[in-house]
Design a protein around this motif. Structure first.
Motif, PDB file in Angstrom:
ATOM      1  N   LEU A 200      24.106 -28.008 -67.045  1.00  0.00           N
ATOM      2  CA  LEU A 200      23.475 -28.641 -65.872  1.00  0.00           C
ATOM      3  C   LEU A 200      24.071 -30.016 -65.629  1.00  0.00           C
ATOM      4  O   LEU A 200      24.387 -30.386 -64.494  1.00  0.00           O
ATOM      5  N   SER A 201      24.236 -30.785 -66.707  1.00  0.00           N
ATOM      6  CA  SER A 201      24.781 -32.128 -66.604  1.00  0.00           C
ATOM      7  C   SER A 201      26.185 -32.094 -65.986  1.00  0.00           C
ATOM      8  O   SER A 201      26.549 -32.953 -65.177  1.00  0.00           O
TER       9      SER A 201
ATOM     10  N   GLU B 215      20.637 -33.861 -64.235  1.00  0.00           N
ATOM     11  CA  GLU B 215      20.122 -34.318 -65.529  1.00  0.00           C
ATOM     12  C   GLU B 215      18.733 -33.720 -65.745  1.00  0.00           C
ATOM     13  O   GLU B 215      17.891 -33.752 -64.843  1.00  0.00           O
ATOM     14  N   ALA B 216      18.523 -33.154 -66.909  1.00  0.00           N
ATOM     15  CA  ALA B 216      17.224 -32.535 -67.200  1.00  0.00           C
ATOM     16  C   ALA B 216      16.860 -32.738 -68.667  1.00  0.00           C
ATOM     17  O   ALA B 216      17.713 -33.027 -69.501  1.00  0.00           O
ATOM     18  N   THR B 217      15.595 -32.586 -68.948  1.00  0.00           N
ATOM     19  CA  THR B 217      15.090 -32.609 -70.328  1.00  0.00           C
ATOM     20  C   THR B 217      14.751 -31.175 -70.701  1.00  0.00           C
ATOM     21  O   THR B 217      14.362 -30.380 -69.843  1.00  0.00           O
TER      22      THR B 217
ATOM     23  N   ASP C 112      13.767 -19.760 -68.741  1.00  0.00           N
ATOM     24  CA  ASP C 112      12.455 -19.115 -68.808  1.00  0.00           C
ATOM     25  C   ASP C 112      11.471 -19.890 -67.948  1.00  0.00           C
ATOM     26  O   ASP C 112      10.604 -19.312 -67.310  1.00  0.00           O
ATOM     27  N   ILE C 113      11.608 -21.216 -67.985  1.00  0.00           N
ATOM     28  CA  ILE C 113      10.652 -22.079 -67.281  1.00  0.00           C
ATOM     29  C   ILE C 113      11.383 -23.269 -66.663  1.00  0.00           C
ATOM     30  O   ILE C 113      12.309 -23.806 -67.271  1.00  0.00           O
ATOM     31  N   ILE C 114      11.002 -23.656 -65.478  1.00  0.00           N
ATOM     32  CA  ILE C 114      11.552 -24.875 -64.868  1.00  0.00           C
ATOM     33  C   ILE C 114      10.436 -25.565 -64.094  1.00  0.00           C
ATOM     34  O   ILE C 114       9.639 -24.908 -63.422  1.00  0.00           O
ATOM     35  N   ARG C 115      10.327 -26.896 -64.259  1.00  0.00           N
ATOM     36  CA  ARG C 115       9.267 -27.615 -63.542  1.00  0.00           C
ATOM     37  C   ARG C 115       9.637 -29.097 -63.446  1.00  0.00           C
ATOM     38  O   ARG C 115      10.581 -29.559 -64.095  1.00  0.00           O
TER      39      ARG C 115
ATOM     40  N   GLY D 249      10.944 -36.050 -65.002  1.00  0.00           N
ATOM     41  CA  GLY D 249      11.926 -35.495 -64.072  1.00  0.00           C
ATOM     42  C   GLY D 249      11.984 -33.986 -64.242  1.00  0.00           C
ATOM     43  O   GLY D 249      10.970 -33.353 -64.518  1.00  0.00           O
ATOM     44  N   LEU D 250      13.195 -33.434 -64.117  1.00  0.00           N
ATOM     45  CA  LEU D 250      13.345 -31.982 -64.228  1.00  0.00           C
ATOM     46  C   LEU D 250      13.234 -31.566 -65.694  1.00  0.00           C
ATOM     47  O   LEU D 250      13.872 -32.131 -66.575  1.00  0.00           O
TER      48      LEU D 250
END
Ligand code: SF4
Length: 168
Positions: free
Chosen positions: A100-101, A106-108, A65-68, A73-74
């Protein structure tokens, strides 16, 4: 069903923690009524909320829905109507982070509940990964079963787009 027809994605993970019968229906592409009030409301909230963020980004089979980017980080976000099924929402987002990993990213995660003005952080850890592995195996077992799990009446049935299919 062939293996090519089944992709376990975050949406199925969400259903898994809410209703196993819904997993079977969705996994077999028996789609609910797109004009159902709850389907429409979910779509509207995802479209109208958090205008400042970049929305609806696809990465392979994953849709965010959202990515920033911010100081963590990501960050990938998932918009939900309410926090009522927060465990499902958490596992869905954790599943996206896990996918994703696996691709070296790597993202939160951030769960967003615009109507409640709430945000919740989701971070991948070994316990979450073990649970996701177990859930994925069980989701495949459910979908390959020729018979759907029995319908069990619960509060969410009232607002489920499959209600007519299950209860009429
Ligand atoms: S109506 Fe109830 S039992 Fe049927 S799919 Fe929806 S939540 Fe599951």
């Amino acid at each position: 069903m062939s293996d090519q027809e089944i992709h376990v994605g975050g949406t199925l993970v969400w259903y898994y923690y809410v209703c196993k019968r819904e997993v079977w229906l969705m996994g077999r592409h028996i789609t609910p009524d797109e004009d159902d009030t709850n389907v429409v409301l979910g779509r509207f909230l995802a479209e109208q909320s958090y205008h400042r963020d970049k929305k609806e980004v696809s990465f392979g089979n994953i849709k965010f829905d959202i990515i920033r980017h911010d100081n963590r980080g990501l960050v990938v976000g998932e918009v939900k109507k309410s926090s009522k099924h927060s465990k499902s929402a958490r596992m869905q987002l954790a599943y996206y982070l896990w996918e994703l990993s696996g691709k070296g990213i790597e993202a939160t995660g951030e769960l967003l509940f615009p109507r409640e003005k709430k945000r919740e952080l989701v971070e991948l850890n070994p316990e979450l990964v073990s649970e996701l592995e177990r859930a994925k195996r069980d989701i495949l077992r459910i979908i390959y079963d020729p018979i759907p799990p029995k319908a069990e009446k619960k509060s969410i049935c009232r607002n489920c787009a499959y209600a007519e299919f299950c209860w009429s």
